[in-house]
Design a protein around this motif. Structure first.
Motif, PDB file in Angstrom:
ATOM      1  N   GLY A 171       3.890   9.492 -13.663  1.00  0.00           N
ATOM      2  CA  GLY A 171       3.383   8.891 -14.893  1.00  0.00           C
ATOM      3  C   GLY A 171       4.239   7.769 -15.437  1.00  0.00           C
ATOM      4  N   ASP A 172       5.079   7.156 -14.610  1.00  0.00           N
ATOM      5  CA  ASP A 172       5.972   6.097 -15.101  1.00  0.00           C
ATOM      6  C   ASP A 172       5.239   4.799 -15.414  1.00  0.00           C
ATOM      7  OD1 ASP A 172       8.392   7.591 -14.943  1.00  0.00           O
ATOM      8  OD2 ASP A 172       8.428   7.281 -12.764  1.00  0.00           O
ATOM      9  N   CYS A 173       4.121   4.528 -14.713  1.00  0.00           N
ATOM     10  CA  CYS A 173       3.390   3.276 -14.944  1.00  0.00           C
ATOM     11  C   CYS A 173       2.262   3.537 -15.935  1.00  0.00           C
ATOM     12  CB  CYS A 173       2.817   2.747 -13.627  1.00  0.00           C
ATOM     13  SG  CYS A 173       2.164   1.065 -13.757  1.00  0.00           S
ATOM     14  N   PRO A 174       2.208   2.791 -17.050  1.00  0.00           N
ATOM     15  CA  PRO A 174       1.188   3.030 -18.075  1.00  0.00           C
ATOM     16  C   PRO A 174      -0.229   2.877 -17.519  1.00  0.00           C
ATOM     17  CG  PRO A 174       2.919   1.585 -18.913  1.00  0.00           C
ATOM     18  CD  PRO A 174       3.146   1.721 -17.449  1.00  0.00           C
ATOM     19  N   VAL A 175      -1.105   3.757 -17.947  1.00  0.00           N
ATOM     20  CA  VAL A 175      -2.508   3.723 -17.528  1.00  0.00           C
ATOM     21  C   VAL A 175      -3.296   2.933 -18.566  1.00  0.00           C
ATOM     22  CG1 VAL A 175      -4.561   5.109 -17.071  1.00  0.00           C
ATOM     23  CG2 VAL A 175      -2.310   5.904 -16.291  1.00  0.00           C
ATOM     24  N   ARG A 176      -3.973   1.884 -18.102  1.00  0.00           N
ATOM     25  CA  ARG A 176      -4.759   1.034 -18.988  1.00  0.00           C
ATOM     26  C   ARG A 176      -6.139   0.797 -18.361  1.00  0.00           C
ATOM     27  NH1 ARG A 176      -1.021   2.301 -21.573  1.00  0.00           N
ATOM     28  NH2 ARG A 176       0.398   1.028 -22.846  1.00  0.00           N
ATOM     29  N   ALA A 177      -7.090   0.414 -19.208  1.00  0.00           N
ATOM     30  CA  ALA A 177      -8.427   0.100 -18.705  1.00  0.00           C
ATOM     31  C   ALA A 177      -8.434  -1.211 -17.922  1.00  0.00           C
ATOM     32  CB  ALA A 177      -9.427   0.033 -19.859  1.00  0.00           C
ATOM     33  N   ARG A 178      -7.416  -2.024 -18.135  1.00  0.00           N
ATOM     34  CA  ARG A 178      -7.297  -3.289 -17.402  1.00  0.00           C
ATOM     35  C   ARG A 178      -6.377  -3.088 -16.184  1.00  0.00           C
ATOM     36  NH1 ARG A 178      -4.072  -3.575 -21.951  1.00  0.00           N
ATOM     37  NH2 ARG A 178      -1.835  -3.993 -21.575  1.00  0.00           N
ATOM     38  N   ARG A 179      -6.255  -4.147 -15.406  1.00  0.00           N
ATOM     39  CA  ARG A 179      -5.416  -4.110 -14.208  1.00  0.00           C
ATOM     40  C   ARG A 179      -3.944  -4.139 -14.600  1.00  0.00           C
ATOM     41  NH1 ARG A 179      -8.395  -7.984 -10.922  1.00  0.00           N
ATOM     42  NH2 ARG A 179      -7.315  -9.552 -12.155  1.00  0.00           N
ATOM     43  N   VAL A 180      -3.153  -3.233 -13.994  1.00  0.00           N
ATOM     44  CA  VAL A 180      -1.707  -3.207 -14.209  1.00  0.00           C
ATOM     45  C   VAL A 180      -1.019  -3.181 -12.850  1.00  0.00           C
ATOM     46  CG1 VAL A 180       0.264  -1.944 -15.167  1.00  0.00           C
ATOM     47  CG2 VAL A 180      -1.920  -1.986 -16.408  1.00  0.00           C
ATOM     48  N   THR A 181      -0.092  -4.122 -12.640  1.00  0.00           N
ATOM     49  CA  THR A 181       0.723  -4.130 -11.425  1.00  0.00           C
ATOM     50  C   THR A 181       1.983  -3.323 -11.698  1.00  0.00           C
ATOM     51  OG1 THR A 181      -0.127  -6.294 -10.735  1.00  0.00           O
ATOM     52  CG2 THR A 181       1.952  -5.571  -9.771  1.00  0.00           C
ATOM     53  N   CYS A 182       2.134  -2.217 -11.002  1.00  0.00           N
ATOM     54  CA  CYS A 182       3.237  -1.281 -11.221  1.00  0.00           C
ATOM     55  C   CYS A 182       4.369  -1.594 -10.248  1.00  0.00           C
ATOM     56  CB  CYS A 182       2.751   0.147 -11.009  1.00  0.00           C
ATOM     57  SG  CYS A 182       1.316   0.593 -12.012  1.00  0.00           S
ATOM     58  N   VAL A 183       5.576  -1.861 -10.786  1.00  0.00           N
ATOM     59  CA  VAL A 183       6.735  -2.213  -9.964  1.00  0.00           C
ATOM     60  C   VAL A 183       7.806  -1.147 -10.176  1.00  0.00           C
ATOM     61  CG1 VAL A 183       8.434  -3.992  -9.422  1.00  0.00           C
ATOM     62  CG2 VAL A 183       6.153  -4.665 -10.243  1.00  0.00           C
ATOM     63  N   ASP A 184       7.966  -0.292  -9.187  1.00  0.00           N
ATOM     64  CA  ASP A 184       8.899   0.838  -9.259  1.00  0.00           C
ATOM     65  C   ASP A 184      10.188   0.442  -8.539  1.00  0.00           C
ATOM     66  OD1 ASP A 184      10.306   3.199  -9.006  1.00  0.00           O
ATOM     67  OD2 ASP A 184       8.584   4.389  -8.340  1.00  0.00           O
ATOM     68  N   LEU A 185      11.214   0.109  -9.339  1.00  0.00           N
ATOM     69  CA  LEU A 185      12.483  -0.314  -8.741  1.00  0.00           C
ATOM     70  C   LEU A 185      13.218   0.848  -8.074  1.00  0.00           C
ATOM     71  CD1 LEU A 185      13.923  -2.760 -11.463  1.00  0.00           C
ATOM     72  CD2 LEU A 185      12.248  -3.194  -9.648  1.00  0.00           C
ATOM     73  N   ASN A 186      13.021   2.062  -8.567  1.00  0.00           N
ATOM     74  CA  ASN A 186      13.704   3.217  -7.980  1.00  0.00           C
ATOM     75  C   ASN A 186      13.313   3.408  -6.515  1.00  0.00           C
ATOM     76  OD1 ASN A 186      14.896   3.943 -10.509  1.00  0.00           O
ATOM     77  ND2 ASN A 186      12.976   4.929 -11.109  1.00  0.00           N
ATOM     78  N   ARG A 187      12.023   3.394  -6.263  1.00  0.00           N
ATOM     79  CA  ARG A 187      11.523   3.594  -4.895  1.00  0.00           C
ATOM     80  C   ARG A 187      11.296   2.281  -4.152  1.00  0.00           C
ATOM     81  NH1 ARG A 187       6.412   7.524  -5.569  1.00  0.00           N
ATOM     82  NH2 ARG A 187       6.016   6.117  -7.347  1.00  0.00           N
ATOM     83  N   GLN A 188      11.428   1.167  -4.856  1.00  0.00           N
ATOM     84  CA  GLN A 188      11.197  -0.153  -4.265  1.00  0.00           C
ATOM     85  C   GLN A 188       9.796  -0.252  -3.670  1.00  0.00           C
ATOM     86  OE1 GLN A 188      13.871  -3.090  -3.946  1.00  0.00           O
ATOM     87  NE2 GLN A 188      13.861  -1.916  -5.863  1.00  0.00           N
ATOM     88  N   VAL A 189       8.813   0.093  -4.511  1.00  0.00           N
ATOM     89  CA  VAL A 189       7.410  -0.026  -4.118  1.00  0.00           C
ATOM     90  C   VAL A 189       6.619  -0.665  -5.251  1.00  0.00           C
ATOM     91  CG1 VAL A 189       7.447   1.923  -2.510  1.00  0.00           C
ATOM     92  CG2 VAL A 189       6.833   2.311  -4.901  1.00  0.00           C
ATOM     93  N   LEU A 190       5.492  -1.244  -4.897  1.00  0.00           N
ATOM     94  CA  LEU A 190       4.588  -1.898  -5.860  1.00  0.00           C
ATOM     95  C   LEU A 190       3.165  -1.476  -5.528  1.00  0.00           C
ATOM     96  CD1 LEU A 190       4.507  -5.654  -6.874  1.00  0.00           C
ATOM     97  CD2 LEU A 190       2.492  -4.612  -5.822  1.00  0.00           C
ATOM     98  N   TRP A 191       2.368  -1.230  -6.573  1.00  0.00           N
ATOM     99  CA  TRP A 191       0.941  -1.003  -6.391  1.00  0.00           C
ATOM    100  C   TRP A 191       0.212  -1.542  -7.615  1.00  0.00           C
ATOM    101  CZ3 TRP A 191       4.199   2.933  -7.935  1.00  0.00           C
ATOM    102  CH2 TRP A 191       3.861   3.647  -9.090  1.00  0.00           C
ATOM    103  N   VAL A 192      -1.113  -1.606  -7.561  1.00  0.00           N
ATOM    104  CA  VAL A 192      -1.926  -2.074  -8.682  1.00  0.00           C
ATOM    105  C   VAL A 192      -2.950  -0.994  -8.992  1.00  0.00           C
ATOM    106  CG1 VAL A 192      -3.458  -3.889  -9.548  1.00  0.00           C
ATOM    107  CG2 VAL A 192      -1.633  -4.476  -7.925  1.00  0.00           C
ATOM    108  N   GLN A 193      -3.113  -0.713 -10.278  1.00  0.00           N
ATOM    109  CA  GLN A 193      -4.075   0.308 -10.691  1.00  0.00           C
ATOM    110  C   GLN A 193      -4.918  -0.184 -11.860  1.00  0.00           C
ATOM    111  OE1 GLN A 193      -1.238   3.474 -11.597  1.00  0.00           O
ATOM    112  NE2 GLN A 193      -1.271   2.993 -13.793  1.00  0.00           N
ATOM    113  N   VAL A 194      -6.127   0.356 -11.952  1.00  0.00           N
ATOM    114  CA  VAL A 194      -7.014   0.172 -13.105  1.00  0.00           C
ATOM    115  C   VAL A 194      -7.364   1.575 -13.570  1.00  0.00           C
ATOM    116  CG1 VAL A 194      -9.197  -0.737 -13.963  1.00  0.00           C
ATOM    117  CG2 VAL A 194      -7.938  -1.984 -12.189  1.00  0.00           C
TER     118      VAL A 194
END
Length: 281
Positions: free
Chosen positions: A154-177
């Motif tokens: 749950g570290d990346c905020p959930v929004r009705a719009r597009r959010v690009t999630c950048v996790d520096l701990n794991r060094q991964v990126l994804w995009v969610q709606v």
């Protein structure tokens, strides 16, 4: 006299015809094998034997069909080059990859370990695919582990719009709606110590497809999407992990940067959290 001669000639001719007819009938009844006693027999050749393939031994039928297109062998079968022996030494992420690939976990490279790692590298377009347990290969296992539910914590905020999630701990990126992932996790490289990628909410304000850095010796920054000063999402042409860290940008493999470029636009938002391993955060 004349009449007798004619009559005699007529009788002789009739007898000759009868004899010829009788001889022809006898020949027809006897068949072609009959021969006269004072003549040499005419040999009749026996039929040539036929092989199972329908060919006649000794017959000159000309050259057969050659190998098919793309074939490297005389019988037309394609030859696939085998992988060379896998001889990579033990790597810094040996145990991690042994565990992920379900190999015996002992931290020591074996031939089976090497071949399993190389197969994984080939399947994920990781270069060089030589079986060495390096950082790039390990980072791909982290991204793949995250794919089932990247935002489980749950570290990346959930929004009705597009959010690009950048996790520096794991060094991964994804995009969610909302909770739906629209761009699956991929490995990234973020800012090195003292040049850390800036945290929190960020907004894309400038895009430059074929950007060249004006700060770092004209370094190429393909598919650059700037979100904070000189920091941007962008592709990297060479080894993603060469140098240990970026100068603050979020680096991606070129293919991933292109997909992200096609997905995002001006005013798209990023959320960045955590700390890159090896930095002070």
């Amino acid at each position: 006299m004349g009449e007798r001669g004619v009559g005699t000639h007529g009788r002789t001719s009739a007898a000759t015809v009868k004899l010829a007819l009788a001889l022809g009938l006898a020949l027809a009844l006897a068949g072609p094998g009959m021969a006269f006693a004072d003549s040499d027999p005419v040999p009749v050749p026996a039929p040539a034997p036929v092989t199972d393939s329908g060919s006649v031994p000794g017959a000159d039928s000309g050259p057969g069909p050659g190998p098919g297109p793309g074939s490297d062998s005389d019988d037309g079968a394609a030859v696939v080059a085998a992988d060379p022996p896998c001889v990579a030494r033990t790597g810094p992420y040996q145990r991690d990859l042994e565990e992920y690939l379900k190999q015996p976990v002992d931290g020591v490279q074996s031939t089976a370990d090497c071949e399993a790692i190389r197969t994984f590298q080939q399947a994920n377009a990781i270069e060089p695919a030589n079986g060495y347990a390096n950082l790039a290969t390990y980072r791909w296992t982290v991204a793949l582990r995250a794919r089932d539910n990247p935002n489980a914590a749950g570290d990346c905020p959930v929004r009705a719009r597009r959010v690009t999630c950048v996790d520096l701990n794991r060094q991964v990126l994804w995009v969610q709606v909302n909770k739906k992932v629209v761009f699956a996790p991929v490995p990234i490289r973020t800012g090195r110590d003292s040049q850390e990628t800036r945290l929190g909410w960020q907004t894309i304000y400038l895009r430059s497809r074929d950007h060249v850095s004006t700060i770092y010796d004209n370094a190429p920054m393909p598919y650059a999407q700037f979100f904070n000063g000189g920091q941007a999402l962008h592709g990297r042409l060479d080894d993603l992990y060469d140098g240990g860290g970026s100068a603050g940008c979020v680096n991606l493999r070129l293919s991933d940067a292109k997909v992200l470029w096609d997905l995002l636009g001006i005013d798209d938002q990023l959320y960045i959290w955590g700390a890159k391993p090896g930095t002070n955060g």
